[in-house]
Design a protein around this motif. Structure first.
Motif, PDB file in Angstrom:
ATOM      1  N   LEU A  49       0.947  -1.313  -0.137  1.00  9.24           N
ATOM      2  CA  LEU A  49      -0.059   0.100  -0.118  1.00  9.24           C
ATOM      3  C   LEU A  49       0.752   1.245  -0.044  1.00  9.24           C
ATOM      4  CD1 LEU A  49      -2.820   0.971  -0.114  1.00  9.24           C
ATOM      5  CD2 LEU A  49      -2.992   0.944   2.424  1.00  9.24           C
ATOM      6  N   PRO A  50       1.910   1.466   0.921  1.00  6.14           N
ATOM      7  CA  PRO A  50       2.609   2.489   0.619  1.00  6.14           C
ATOM      8  C   PRO A  50       3.627   2.686  -0.550  1.00  6.14           C
ATOM      9  CG  PRO A  50       3.221   1.327   2.663  1.00  6.14           C
ATOM     10  CD  PRO A  50       2.362   0.387   1.835  1.00  6.14           C
ATOM     11  N   LEU A  51       3.864   1.916  -1.476  1.00  8.62           N
ATOM     12  CA  LEU A  51       4.232   2.096  -2.640  1.00  8.62           C
ATOM     13  C   LEU A  51       3.125   2.374  -3.611  1.00  8.62           C
ATOM     14  CD1 LEU A  51       6.768   1.737  -4.505  1.00  8.62           C
ATOM     15  CD2 LEU A  51       5.964  -0.779  -4.988  1.00  8.62           C
ATOM     16  N   THR A  52       2.113   1.955  -3.419  1.00  8.29           N
ATOM     17  CA  THR A  52       0.861   2.160  -4.378  1.00  8.29           C
ATOM     18  C   THR A  52       0.630   3.899  -3.966  1.00  8.29           C
ATOM     19  OG1 THR A  52      -0.126   0.366  -4.108  1.00  8.29           O
ATOM     20  CG2 THR A  52      -1.493   1.931  -4.926  1.00  8.29           C
ATOM     21  N   LEU A  53       0.524   4.106  -2.932  1.00  2.00           N
ATOM     22  CA  LEU A  53       0.315   5.462  -2.627  1.00  2.00           C
ATOM     23  C   LEU A  53       1.291   6.622  -2.849  1.00  2.00           C
ATOM     24  CD1 LEU A  53      -1.194   5.148   1.147  1.00  2.00           C
ATOM     25  CD2 LEU A  53      -2.274   5.755  -0.845  1.00  2.00           C
ATOM     26  N   ALA A  54       2.607   6.115  -2.907  1.00  2.00           N
ATOM     27  CA  ALA A  54       3.846   7.022  -3.550  1.00  2.00           C
ATOM     28  C   ALA A  54       3.448   6.974  -4.973  1.00  2.00           C
ATOM     29  CB  ALA A  54       5.158   6.327  -3.290  1.00  2.00           C
ATOM     30  N   GLY A  55       3.142   5.954  -5.719  1.00  2.00           N
ATOM     31  CA  GLY A  55       3.001   6.162  -7.094  1.00  2.00           C
ATOM     32  C   GLY A  55       1.607   7.123  -7.432  1.00  2.00           C
ATOM     33  N   PHE A  56       0.778   7.030  -6.619  1.00  2.00           N
ATOM     34  CA  PHE A  56      -0.338   7.880  -7.002  1.00  2.00           C
ATOM     35  C   PHE A  56       0.103   9.291  -6.917  1.00  2.00           C
ATOM     36  CE2 PHE A  56      -4.214  10.066  -5.866  1.00  2.00           C
ATOM     37  CZ  PHE A  56      -4.881   9.806  -6.868  1.00  2.00           C
ATOM     38  N   ALA A  57       0.717   9.610  -5.697  1.00  2.00           N
ATOM     39  CA  ALA A  57       1.243  11.041  -5.277  1.00  2.00           C
ATOM     40  C   ALA A  57       2.012  11.434  -6.398  1.00  2.00           C
ATOM     41  CB  ALA A  57       1.942  10.839  -4.010  1.00  2.00           C
ATOM     42  N   LEU A  58       2.979  10.770  -7.044  1.00  2.00           N
ATOM     43  CA  LEU A  58       3.782  11.189  -8.165  1.00  2.00           C
ATOM     44  C   LEU A  58       2.963  11.177  -9.225  1.00  2.00           C
ATOM     45  CD1 LEU A  58       6.833  11.521  -9.242  1.00  2.00           C
ATOM     46  CD2 LEU A  58       6.685   8.946  -9.916  1.00  2.00           C
ATOM     47  N   ALA A  59       1.953  10.434  -9.636  1.00  2.00           N
ATOM     48  CA  ALA A  59       0.945  10.794 -10.886  1.00  2.00           C
ATOM     49  C   ALA A  59       0.203  11.773 -10.502  1.00  2.00           C
ATOM     50  CB  ALA A  59       0.269   9.588 -11.025  1.00  2.00           C
ATOM     51  N   ALA A  60      -0.241  12.194  -9.649  1.00  2.00           N
ATOM     52  CA  ALA A  60      -1.038  13.334  -9.255  1.00  2.00           C
ATOM     53  C   ALA A  60      -0.315  14.507  -9.304  1.00  2.00           C
ATOM     54  CB  ALA A  60      -1.906  13.368  -7.885  1.00  2.00           C
ATOM     55  N   THR A  61       0.923  14.650  -8.870  1.00  2.00           N
ATOM     56  CA  THR A  61       1.813  15.597  -8.894  1.00  2.00           C
ATOM     57  C   THR A  61       2.014  16.425 -10.338  1.00  2.00           C
ATOM     58  OG1 THR A  61       2.794  15.184  -6.916  1.00  2.00           O
ATOM     59  CG2 THR A  61       3.978  16.741  -8.399  1.00  2.00           C
ATOM     60  N   SER A  62       2.628  15.200 -11.298  1.00  2.00           N
ATOM     61  CA  SER A  62       2.916  15.390 -12.450  1.00  2.00           C
ATOM     62  C   SER A  62       1.386  15.728 -13.206  1.00  2.00           C
ATOM     63  CB  SER A  62       3.524  13.946 -13.183  1.00  2.00           C
ATOM     64  OG  SER A  62       2.654  13.045 -13.083  1.00  2.00           O
ATOM     65  N   GLY A  63       0.431  14.981 -12.978  1.00  2.00           N
ATOM     66  CA  GLY A  63      -0.887  15.593 -13.591  1.00  2.00           C
ATOM     67  C   GLY A  63      -1.164  17.108 -13.565  1.00  2.00           C
ATOM     68  N   SER A  64      -0.975  17.422 -12.096  1.00  2.00           N
ATOM     69  CA  SER A  64      -1.254  18.902 -11.645  1.00  2.00           C
ATOM     70  C   SER A  64      -0.494  19.788 -12.393  1.00  2.00           C
ATOM     71  CB  SER A  64      -1.276  18.903 -10.133  1.00  2.00           C
ATOM     72  OG  SER A  64      -2.033  18.096  -9.540  1.00  2.00           O
ATOM     73  N   LEU A  65       0.756  19.268 -12.682  1.00  2.00           N
ATOM     74  CA  LEU A  65       1.752  20.289 -13.466  1.00  2.00           C
ATOM     75  C   LEU A  65       1.417  20.389 -14.795  1.00  2.00           C
ATOM     76  CD1 LEU A  65       5.381  19.377 -11.894  1.00  2.00           C
ATOM     77  CD2 LEU A  65       3.856  21.639 -11.568  1.00  2.00           C
ATOM     78  N   MET A  66       0.786  19.241 -15.356  1.00  2.00           N
ATOM     79  CA  MET A  66       0.464  19.127 -16.804  1.00  2.00           C
ATOM     80  C   MET A  66      -0.994  20.068 -16.897  1.00  2.00           C
ATOM     81  SD  MET A  66       1.249  15.385 -18.020  1.00  2.00           S
ATOM     82  CE  MET A  66       0.231  15.347 -19.477  1.00  2.00           C
ATOM     83  N   PHE A  67      -1.750  19.863 -15.895  1.00  2.00           N
ATOM     84  CA  PHE A  67      -3.262  20.603 -16.021  1.00  2.00           C
ATOM     85  C   PHE A  67      -2.780  22.128 -15.885  1.00  2.00           C
ATOM     86  CE2 PHE A  67      -6.383  22.864 -13.270  1.00  2.00           C
ATOM     87  CZ  PHE A  67      -7.590  22.445 -14.253  1.00  2.00           C
ATOM     88  N   ALA A  68      -1.612  22.435 -15.061  1.00  2.00           N
ATOM     89  CA  ALA A  68      -1.545  24.013 -14.781  1.00  2.00           C
ATOM     90  C   ALA A  68      -1.142  24.770 -16.158  1.00  2.00           C
ATOM     91  CB  ALA A  68      -0.544  24.125 -13.873  1.00  2.00           C
ATOM     92  N   SER A  69      -0.631  23.795 -17.165  1.00  2.00           N
ATOM     93  CA  SER A  69      -0.059  24.521 -18.271  1.00  2.00           C
ATOM     94  C   SER A  69      -1.213  25.055 -19.101  1.00  2.00           C
ATOM     95  CB  SER A  69       0.831  23.595 -19.064  1.00  2.00           C
ATOM     96  OG  SER A  69      -0.042  22.568 -19.493  1.00  2.00           O
ATOM     97  N   GLN A  70      -2.572  24.222 -18.882  1.00  3.29           N
ATOM     98  CA  GLN A  70      -3.538  24.620 -19.916  1.00  3.29           C
ATOM     99  C   GLN A  70      -4.760  24.388 -19.302  1.00  3.29           C
ATOM    100  OE1 GLN A  70      -3.739  21.712 -23.314  1.00  3.29           O
ATOM    101  NE2 GLN A  70      -1.694  22.249 -23.327  1.00  3.29           N
ATOM    102  N   PRO A  71      -5.120  25.113 -18.098  1.00  2.00           N
ATOM    103  CA  PRO A  71      -6.332  24.883 -17.289  1.00  2.00           C
ATOM    104  C   PRO A  71      -7.720  25.122 -18.017  1.00  2.00           C
ATOM    105  CG  PRO A  71      -5.238  26.645 -16.409  1.00  2.00           C
ATOM    106  CD  PRO A  71      -4.332  26.073 -17.652  1.00  2.00           C
ATOM    107  N   GLY A  72      -7.811  26.205 -18.844  1.00  2.00           N
ATOM    108  CA  GLY A  72      -8.854  26.530 -19.473  1.00  2.00           C
ATOM    109  C   GLY A  72      -9.255  25.650 -20.369  1.00  2.00           C
ATOM    110  N   ASP A  73      -8.228  25.090 -21.454  1.00  2.00           N
ATOM    111  CA  ASP A  73      -8.639  23.879 -22.464  1.00  2.00           C
ATOM    112  C   ASP A  73      -9.104  22.585 -21.674  1.00  2.00           C
ATOM    113  OD1 ASP A  73      -7.912  25.833 -24.444  1.00  2.00           O
ATOM    114  OD2 ASP A  73      -5.961  25.088 -24.470  1.00  2.00           O
ATOM    115  N   LEU A  74      -8.513  22.163 -20.622  1.00  2.00           N
ATOM    116  CA  LEU A  74      -8.882  21.087 -20.052  1.00  2.00           C
ATOM    117  C   LEU A  74     -10.201  20.868 -19.326  1.00  2.00           C
ATOM    118  CD1 LEU A  74      -5.232  19.958 -18.847  1.00  2.00           C
ATOM    119  CD2 LEU A  74      -6.456  18.896 -20.715  1.00  2.00           C
ATOM    120  N   ILE A  75     -10.417  22.093 -18.642  1.00  2.00           N
ATOM    121  CA  ILE A  75     -11.709  22.240 -17.901  1.00  2.00           C
ATOM    122  C   ILE A  75     -12.738  22.196 -18.943  1.00  2.00           C
ATOM    123  CG2 ILE A  75     -13.418  23.821 -16.788  1.00  2.00           C
ATOM    124  CD1 ILE A  75     -11.301  22.349 -15.078  1.00  2.00           C
TER     125      ILE A  75
END
Length: 86
Positions: free
Chosen positions: A1-27
């Motif tokens: 479970l800790p490895l899964t949560l770490a992987g999810f945190a990494l994916a959420a962080t990178s996804g948030s950064l990608m979202f920040a690049s074009q939030p209007g288009d993605l929403i």
């Protein structure tokens, strides 16, 4: 479970950064909204699975939740790939 949560945190962080690049288009992208809804649904399914002790059980409900989780995450991946075409 800790490895899964770490992987999810990494994916959420990178996804948030990608979202920040074009939030209007993605929403306004319907597929993105579906993807985020599926991610929330996957989280609820995982929380339910662990709350009921699904790792220690091997009953029908645990198997159903496992298959549901795999299906949801496959749909998330499909939506993630499809966003570029919308």
């Amino acid at each position: 479970l800790p490895l899964t949560l770490a992987g999810f945190a990494l994916a959420a962080t990178s996804g948030s950064l990608m979202f920040a690049s074009q939030p209007g288009d993605l929403i306004t992208n319907r597929v993105f909204v579906i993807k985020m809804s599926l991610v929330c649904l996957a989280g609820l399914n995982a929380a339910s699975f662990h709350a009921r002790g699904g790792l220690q059980r091997s009953d029908r409900m645990s198997r159903v939740q496992t298959l549901l989780s795999v299906g949801i995450w496959m749909a998330v991946i499909f939506c993630g790939r499809w966003i570029a075409y919308q």
